[in-house]
Design a protein around this motif. Structure first.
Motif, PDB file in Angstrom:
ATOM      1  N   HIS A 113      18.063  -8.866  -1.807  1.00 51.01           N
ATOM      2  CA  HIS A 113      18.676  -7.574  -1.018  1.00 51.01           C
ATOM      3  C   HIS A 113      17.587  -6.416  -1.396  1.00 51.01           C
ATOM      4  O   HIS A 113      17.921  -5.286  -0.901  1.00 51.01           O
ATOM      5  N   ASP A 114      16.733  -6.552  -2.100  1.00 49.56           N
ATOM      6  CA  ASP A 114      15.754  -5.113  -2.547  1.00 49.56           C
ATOM      7  C   ASP A 114      14.858  -5.058  -1.411  1.00 49.56           C
ATOM      8  O   ASP A 114      14.382  -5.921  -0.433  1.00 49.56           O
ATOM      9  N   THR A 115      14.595  -3.660  -1.169  1.00 44.23           N
ATOM     10  CA  THR A 115      13.609  -3.080  -0.277  1.00 44.23           C
ATOM     11  C   THR A 115      12.265  -2.980  -0.773  1.00 44.23           C
ATOM     12  O   THR A 115      12.362  -2.133  -1.739  1.00 44.23           O
ATOM     13  N   VAL A 116      11.177  -3.245  -0.179  1.00 48.22           N
ATOM     14  CA  VAL A 116       9.786  -3.050  -0.613  1.00 48.22           C
ATOM     15  C   VAL A 116       9.168  -1.912   0.318  1.00 48.22           C
ATOM     16  O   VAL A 116       9.257  -2.142   1.316  1.00 48.22           O
ATOM     17  N   GLN A 117       8.446  -1.049  -0.562  1.00 49.56           N
ATOM     18  CA  GLN A 117       7.652  -0.087   0.316  1.00 49.56           C
ATOM     19  C   GLN A 117       6.261  -0.127  -0.257  1.00 49.56           C
ATOM     20  O   GLN A 117       6.206  -0.284  -1.520  1.00 49.56           O
ATOM     21  N   CYS A 118       5.359  -0.133   0.540  1.00 57.48           N
ATOM     22  CA  CYS A 118       4.060   0.318   0.184  1.00 57.48           C
ATOM     23  C   CYS A 118       3.590   1.703   0.084  1.00 57.48           C
ATOM     24  O   CYS A 118       3.945   2.436   1.061  1.00 57.48           O
ATOM     25  N   VAL A 119       3.334   2.171  -1.293  1.00 58.35           N
ATOM     26  CA  VAL A 119       3.085   3.597  -1.274  1.00 58.35           C
ATOM     27  C   VAL A 119       1.852   3.889  -1.963  1.00 58.35           C
ATOM     28  O   VAL A 119       1.055   2.925  -2.268  1.00 58.35           O
ATOM     29  N   SER A 141       5.916 -10.082   1.853  1.00 63.58           N
ATOM     30  CA  SER A 141       6.521  -9.751   0.773  1.00 63.58           C
ATOM     31  C   SER A 141       7.277 -10.855   0.155  1.00 63.58           C
ATOM     32  O   SER A 141       8.293 -11.367   1.185  1.00 63.58           O
ATOM     33  N   ASN A 142       7.247 -11.409  -0.779  1.00 67.25           N
ATOM     34  CA  ASN A 142       8.097 -12.608  -1.299  1.00 67.25           C
ATOM     35  C   ASN A 142       8.503 -12.180  -2.805  1.00 67.25           C
ATOM     36  O   ASN A 142       8.728 -11.010  -2.919  1.00 67.25           O
ATOM     37  N   ALA A 143       9.063 -13.034  -3.553  1.00 67.30           N
ATOM     38  CA  ALA A 143       9.696 -12.768  -4.735  1.00 67.30           C
ATOM     39  C   ALA A 143       8.937 -12.300  -5.713  1.00 67.30           C
ATOM     40  O   ALA A 143       9.260 -11.525  -6.709  1.00 67.30           O
TER      41      ALA A 143
END
Length: 733
Positions: free
Chosen positions: A356-362, A385-387
């Protein structure tokens, strides 16, 4: 010191000189006699004979002077050396210890002047000073190493540096990075001190930008032999590579193993890697296309950095939580824009990612949070993106708001993409309709008889140039030609200023028409307007180019997760705020004032007409809307793009200003009775074609002047006492 000149009699075309050092107590007469006795003995062997004639000996006395007063600060204390004669030594008691510090005032072999030798403090003991004492110390190339060593000693076993102490240390390190002779030893010591700061203070997040700047400067200025140099210290790594563009095949830098508080294990591959090893902590891959950006006249150096400390990057104005270490790359003395192939950054998650996590590249934007820095995802996207890992790609598009982006704070990628689409659609649509407007007024001579129409033609031309150049900007910037980018930015700046100048002249013309109706004759009226409308922007741009052509250029970087911007515009903040922001503010103040005055005049004229309340309101709304776009009042939205309302106002700004050309066509072509008549006369056929000119005399543009009256601008409705003619009513309705 004495100099003796003499000739070799066996080789008369040569002359020689030599130096004789004598004790200071020996005077010139004694020295001359010593030299004379030695020279007159002569010299001979099988190949050469030296004979000196007494009358050809000349002895000159050179006074080397004294060594000046000097102060040195070292880990052994601060020592103030008085002025002493050449060849003398000065001793003073060590600040700590029972021995003495010694310093020789020697004679420089190349200049024959007295200079200080470095002090001999080997017999002294190191002392402990206070960090705040460093504030009064001036960093020089000679004492840089001593100051870094002193800071290193002061940080030993310190975990409670205050904000003021941290700022003092960083200021001195910054001075060393800029003025010190950056040998590998000094550079390694500076990086080591930076690493020590990670565990020496709880205020680390307040100094992120300063620390990044110091490490960048050290890497850019370090001198080392060979093609590679790396420095690894606890939680920090710096890798430098001097590359050859002819054999460049990309670069991949990464960290293969790392534990907090220990030096990272790094690796470097001279090739681009689309995907890194799954066990990598962090990696960044630079594509082969980067070679086109290497400078031709200087060294080609790529710098990689790794930061294994999360506390360094804390954004108090964002709810983003850092879940990886930070890796970066940069090219020294190069403008990297619009890479054909993106940089790929792969990072290990510090905490495994849940479904359920959302990943962002910043990336870390130095300009956010009022210059304190903060996270920004503008121009970046997730590749996968994986675990355990996330891989990022970085791109960037440009929206119309950058022309007058006073806040200069990036927005997120999604909004940037939407604004870019709005910009390109709006500018394209406006360009088409501005072209139709220009063709209409240029083709039909009866439409351009009055002053407002002639001013409208010039305004439409300037606005068309602005829109077309904006649309072509990114494409031309992609050629990565420095001179072309400067030219593009300067021409875009010119049409931007010309657009606002003509909007200001439109306001002046309206003022003369509606307020100064009589006794306003101005000879060569339009000619003077053209000289000002096209000449003033040319003067401003010429001054900027003459002062510093590098004020123009493109935003560029190749740092991880940072956008590759490819837009040529003003890069110097002073030039931007003076020649763009201040200029726009002056024009808008003038236009707003005229806007209010004209509305009052038109309101009075409408009240004198026999028309319904609804009809008057519709007419007034149309006038307000048409004048708003004609005078460029929608550009005021740029001054509200701050804080939480920044994005909504950017949307409004982009929509209204990119469509300014379309609205000018709408109000001053499509809704103009006299323009529609000309279209029907010349462009239509059959039952739509109009053959009569009977109503022309009453259908001039609002504010047009009859030929017989020599006024700067006289409208067909000259006074509030006179009823508006039926033909004018027909045009307005």
């Amino acid at each position: 010191m004495h100099v003796v000149n003499f000739k070799l009699t066996s080789i008369p075309k040569y002359s020689c000189s030599f130096h004789v050092q004598a004790p200071a107590s020996v005077n010139v007469t004694e020295t001359r006699q010593i030299i004379f006795d030695l020279l007159t003995k002569g010299f001979a062997n099988s190949s050469i004979t030296i004979k000196v004639l007494p009358d050809e000996i000349s002895i000159l006395h050179i006074e080397p002077g004294s060594c000046p007063e000097d102060t040195t600060l070292t880990v052994y204390g601060q020592y103030m050396w008085p002025s002493i004669p050449a060849q003398d030594k000065y001793e003073m008691k060590c600040e700590k210890g029972n021995d003495a510090a010694i310093r020789l005032c020697k004679i420089d072999d190349s200049t024959d002047e007295a200079i200080w030798d470095p002090p001999d403090l080997s017999m002294c003991e190191k002392i402990t000073t206070d960090i705040n004492d460093l504030e009064s110390v001036t960093v020089t190339p000679n004492n840089s190493a001593d100051i870094v060593e002193m800071i290193e000693n002061l940080l030993l076993n310190r975990t409670d540096l205050s904000t003021s102490e941290l700022n003092t240390v960083l200021q001195k390190l910054s001075d060393v990075a800029h003025v010190g002779i950056m040998t590998t030893q000094l550079a390694n010591n500076v990086i080591s001190v930076v690493s020590n700061l990670f565990v020496s203070t709880s205020f680390l997040a307040e100094a992120t930008n300063e620390i990044l700047s110091i490490t960048d400067q050290v890497g850019n200025r370090m001198e080392f032999s060979g093609d590679y140099h790396n420095t690894t210290v606890p939680s920090l790594a710096l890798q430098l590579i001097n590359v050859d563009p002819l054999i460049f095949q990309g670069l991949t830098f990464g960290v293969s193993s790392f534990q907090t508080g220990f030096p990272p294990e790094i690796f470097l591959n001279q090739a681009f890697a689309d995907q890194s090893d799954s066990g990598t902590v962090a990696s960044i891959s630079l594509p082969v296309a980067l070679e086109t950006f290497f400078p031709q006249s200087s060294r080609n150096r790529v710098q990689f950095q790794f930061y294994g400390i999360e506390n360094l990057f804390q954004d108090h104005y964002s709810n983003l939580v850092l879940n990886s270490y930070v890796v970066s790359a940069s090219v020294t003395n190069a403008s990297v824009i619009d890479l054909r192939d993106p940089v790929i950054i792969t990072l290990l998650h510090l905490q495994p990612k849940e479904d359920h996590d959302t990943v962002q590249c910043v990336y870390w934007n130095l300009e956010r949070s009022h210059g304190r820095g903060g996270w920004d995802d503008s121009g970046c996207q997730v590749k996968f993106s994986n675990a355990t890992h996330t891989s990022c790609l970085c791109f960037h598009l440009t929206h119309f708001g950058v022309l007058l982006d006073i806040a200069k704070t990036p927005i997120n990628h999604k909004d940037d993409m939407i604004l870019t689409v709005i910009t390109y659609l709006g500018c394209g649509l406006s360009s088409i309709f501005l072209g139709i407007t220009l063709l209409t007024y240029m083709a039909f001579e009866k439409l351009r008889r009055d002053y407002p129409s002639k001013i409208l033609i010039n305004l439409s031309g300037a606005l068309l140039g602005l829109n077309m150049l904006f649309l072509m900007n990114s494409w031309l910037a992609s050629f990565n030609n420095y001179g072309l980018c400067i030219a593009m930015a300067a021409i875009l700046h010119y049409f931007f200023l010309a657009t606002f100048t003509w909007m200001g002249l439109e306001a002046i013309n309206m003022y003369l028409a509606f307020v100064k109706v009589f006794n306003v004759y101005v000879p060569s009226y339009i000619l003077k307007f053209c000289a000002l409308g096209w000449g003033l922007p040319l003067l401003i741009v010429s001054v900027v180019l003459a002062v510093d052509k590098n004020c123009y250029g493109s935003t560029h970087s190749v740092t991880p997760a940072e956008d590759f911007s490819s837009f040529c515009w003003l890069q110097n903040d002073i030039a931007f705020y003076v020649t763009v922001v201040a200029f726009v503010v002056l024009i808008l103040i003038c236009n707003i004032s005229v806007f209010g005055v004209v509305l009052v005049q038109i309101r009075g004229m409408q009240l004198s007409k026999e028309a319904s309340r609804c009809s008057r309101m519709l007419h007034e709304l149309r006038v307000v809307a048409s004048l708003t776009f004609l005078l460029g009042l929608t550009w005021m939205l740029a001054f509200f793009t701050w804080g939480p309302v920044r994005v909504p106002f950017l949307y409004l700004f982009s929509i209204f200003n990119t469509l300014q050309g379309f609205f000018i066509f709408l109000f001053y072509c499509l809704m103009k009775e006299n323009v529609r008549k000309q279209w029907r006369i010349h462009l239509c056929c059959g039952r739509f074609k109009l053959n009569s000119y009977s109503d022309w005399s009453g259908s001039v543009t609002l504010g047009g002047r009859p030929k017989s009256v020599k006024l700067a601008h006289t409208p067909s409705e000259t006074t509030s006492e006179r009823k508006i003619s039926k033909s004018s009513q027909k045009e307005e309705n």
